[in-house]
Design a protein around this motif. Sequence first.
Motif, PDB file in Angstrom:
ATOM      1  N   VAL A   6       0.846  -1.184   0.000  1.00 56.68           N
ATOM      2  CA  VAL A   6       0.000   0.000   0.000  1.00 56.68           C
ATOM      3  C   VAL A   6       0.886   1.240   0.000  1.00 56.68           C
ATOM      4  CG1 VAL A   6      -1.852   1.230   1.177  1.00 56.68           C
ATOM      5  CG2 VAL A   6      -1.739  -1.273   1.314  1.00 56.68           C
ATOM      6  N   LEU A   7       0.772   2.044  -1.036  1.00 58.84           N
ATOM      7  CA  LEU A   7       1.558   3.276  -1.133  1.00 58.84           C
ATOM      8  C   LEU A   7       0.686   4.451  -0.706  1.00 58.84           C
ATOM      9  CD1 LEU A   7       2.595   5.948  -2.774  1.00 58.84           C
ATOM     10  CD2 LEU A   7       4.317   4.378  -1.893  1.00 58.84           C
ATOM     11  N   CYS A  16      -0.203  -5.614   5.893  1.00 51.85           N
ATOM     12  CA  CYS A  16      -0.002  -4.519   4.944  1.00 51.85           C
ATOM     13  C   CYS A  16       1.423  -4.004   5.033  1.00 51.85           C
ATOM     14  CB  CYS A  16      -0.975  -3.377   5.212  1.00 51.85           C
ATOM     15  SG  CYS A  16      -2.689  -3.744   4.775  1.00 51.85           S
ATOM     16  N   ARG A  17       2.032  -3.812   3.904  1.00 53.32           N
ATOM     17  CA  ARG A  17       3.368  -3.221   3.818  1.00 53.32           C
ATOM     18  C   ARG A  17       3.222  -1.832   3.213  1.00 53.32           C
ATOM     19  NH1 ARG A  17       6.558  -8.001   3.743  1.00 53.32           N
ATOM     20  NH2 ARG A  17       5.498  -9.386   5.240  1.00 53.32           N
ATOM     21  N   TYR A  18       3.915  -0.844   3.816  1.00 49.01           N
ATOM     22  CA  TYR A  18       3.771   0.545   3.393  1.00 49.01           C
ATOM     23  C   TYR A  18       5.122   1.088   2.922  1.00 49.01           C
ATOM     24  CZ  TYR A  18      -0.631   0.167   5.961  1.00 49.01           C
ATOM     25  OH  TYR A  18      -1.870  -0.223   6.412  1.00 49.01           O
ATOM     26  N   PRO A  19       5.473   0.881   1.662  1.00 48.17           N
ATOM     27  CA  PRO A  19       6.723   1.448   1.145  1.00 48.17           C
ATOM     28  C   PRO A  19       6.651   2.966   1.118  1.00 48.17           C
ATOM     29  CG  PRO A  19       5.401   0.574  -0.651  1.00 48.17           C
ATOM     30  CD  PRO A  19       4.715   0.165   0.611  1.00 48.17           C
ATOM     31  N   GLU A  20       7.804   3.600   1.177  1.00 49.75           N
ATOM     32  CA  GLU A  20       7.876   5.058   1.137  1.00 49.75           C
ATOM     33  C   GLU A  20       8.361   5.522  -0.237  1.00 49.75           C
ATOM     34  OE1 GLU A  20       6.937   7.254   3.368  1.00 49.75           O
ATOM     35  OE2 GLU A  20       6.377   5.791   4.900  1.00 49.75           O
ATOM     36  N   ALA A  78       2.584  -1.015  -9.786  1.00 49.86           N
ATOM     37  CA  ALA A  78       3.621  -1.372  -8.824  1.00 49.86           C
ATOM     38  C   ALA A  78       3.099  -1.677  -7.424  1.00 49.86           C
ATOM     39  CB  ALA A  78       4.638  -0.234  -8.744  1.00 49.86           C
ATOM     40  N   TYR A  79       1.874  -1.273  -7.097  1.00 49.39           N
ATOM     41  CA  TYR A  79       1.343  -1.451  -5.745  1.00 49.39           C
ATOM     42  C   TYR A  79      -0.040  -2.084  -5.822  1.00 49.39           C
ATOM     43  CZ  TYR A  79       4.914   2.154  -5.369  1.00 49.39           C
ATOM     44  OH  TYR A  79       6.074   2.858  -5.484  1.00 49.39           O
ATOM     45  N   ASP A  80      -0.446  -2.697  -4.728  1.00 46.57           N
ATOM     46  CA  ASP A  80      -1.796  -3.264  -4.671  1.00 46.57           C
ATOM     47  C   ASP A  80      -2.831  -2.160  -4.490  1.00 46.57           C
ATOM     48  OD1 ASP A  80      -0.878  -5.938  -4.873  1.00 46.57           O
ATOM     49  OD2 ASP A  80      -0.389  -5.939  -2.736  1.00 46.57           O
ATOM     50  N   ILE A  81      -2.544  -1.249  -3.576  1.00 46.57           N
ATOM     51  CA  ILE A  81      -3.398  -0.092  -3.305  1.00 46.57           C
ATOM     52  C   ILE A  81      -2.499   1.127  -3.327  1.00 46.57           C
ATOM     53  CG2 ILE A  81      -4.855   1.054  -1.573  1.00 46.57           C
ATOM     54  CD1 ILE A  81      -5.715  -1.723  -0.610  1.00 46.57           C
TER      55      ILE A  81
END
Length: 303
Positions: free
Chosen positions: A12-13, A35-39, A55-58
């Motif tokens: 999730v971005l 949930c993983r939250y890349p920056e 590139a992201y799911d959400i």
Amino acid sequence: MSPTDPTAPLTVLLGNHPHTRPLKDGTIPVEGVDCRYPESSPLPPAFARMVRYLAYDICELPMATYLQALDAGIPVTLLPAVLVGSTHHRSLTRLPQGPRIAPGDLVGRRVGVRSYGQTTGLWVRGWLQEEYGVRSSDVTWVTTEDIHVAHYVNPSYVERSRAERVADLLHAHEVCAAVLGPKAIGGQGAGLVPLVDDAEAAGLAWTERHATIPANHLLVVRDDVLRTRPDAVLAFYRALRQAIADTAGERDDSPAGRAVATGWSTSLTSCLDIAGRYALEQNLIGGPVDVAAIEKKTHFLDA
């Protein structure tokens, strides 16, 4: 693991906002979902990665980018959430020591904007035509960045500059005015002044006339994730809704504070309808936006 695997983490971005912080720091968990939250700093390159490479799911996504992605058939679905919004009459700026020009004086002139597909520019060009009769094609738009949706071709009245920042175009006298987003106004735009007299009042009048607040950043989910993991998407959406409710005290009663919301509402559908009309007028998209069809895809979230 495949992102469609029910045990896979959701990527999730999200930008760093008060209402996303409880999700990113784990204060509000997403029930049953890792949930993983890349920056991404800055944030805009992540928007391009989403619409070009999924590139992201959400992913948080600007309004104009979403409308262009929808028009291009990119497989993402809008979730009913506004993460950033505000009025934009103050976003059209000039040098304070330069000639005093009004919005109606921009016909035949050059105006700087980060990208022709920037959402702030969408809203500014919308009210320029609506309130002053200045069409997007009446102005030469000078940009400093490419558009997010890769295969979109800018209209003939859009030029690309080598300048790194929009404010640099003004200071170099390459343009007579510049469109700056909310963060840029307090940064590179320090000292610049709006072309609109009493811009705050003009922005509030726009919101009263349209019964909505311009949304800048929305939220989308990849179609394959929504199709194969609707329960995970619902769990995330519920957690976001709680985070927005729990941080309400951190937002004021300004349009920017009131814009942040979840759920399908007449305000959101009106906002999408107006933005879609503006985008069509500005040649950002090739056909009208079916807001009812957009809402139908995720009506179950608010059930």
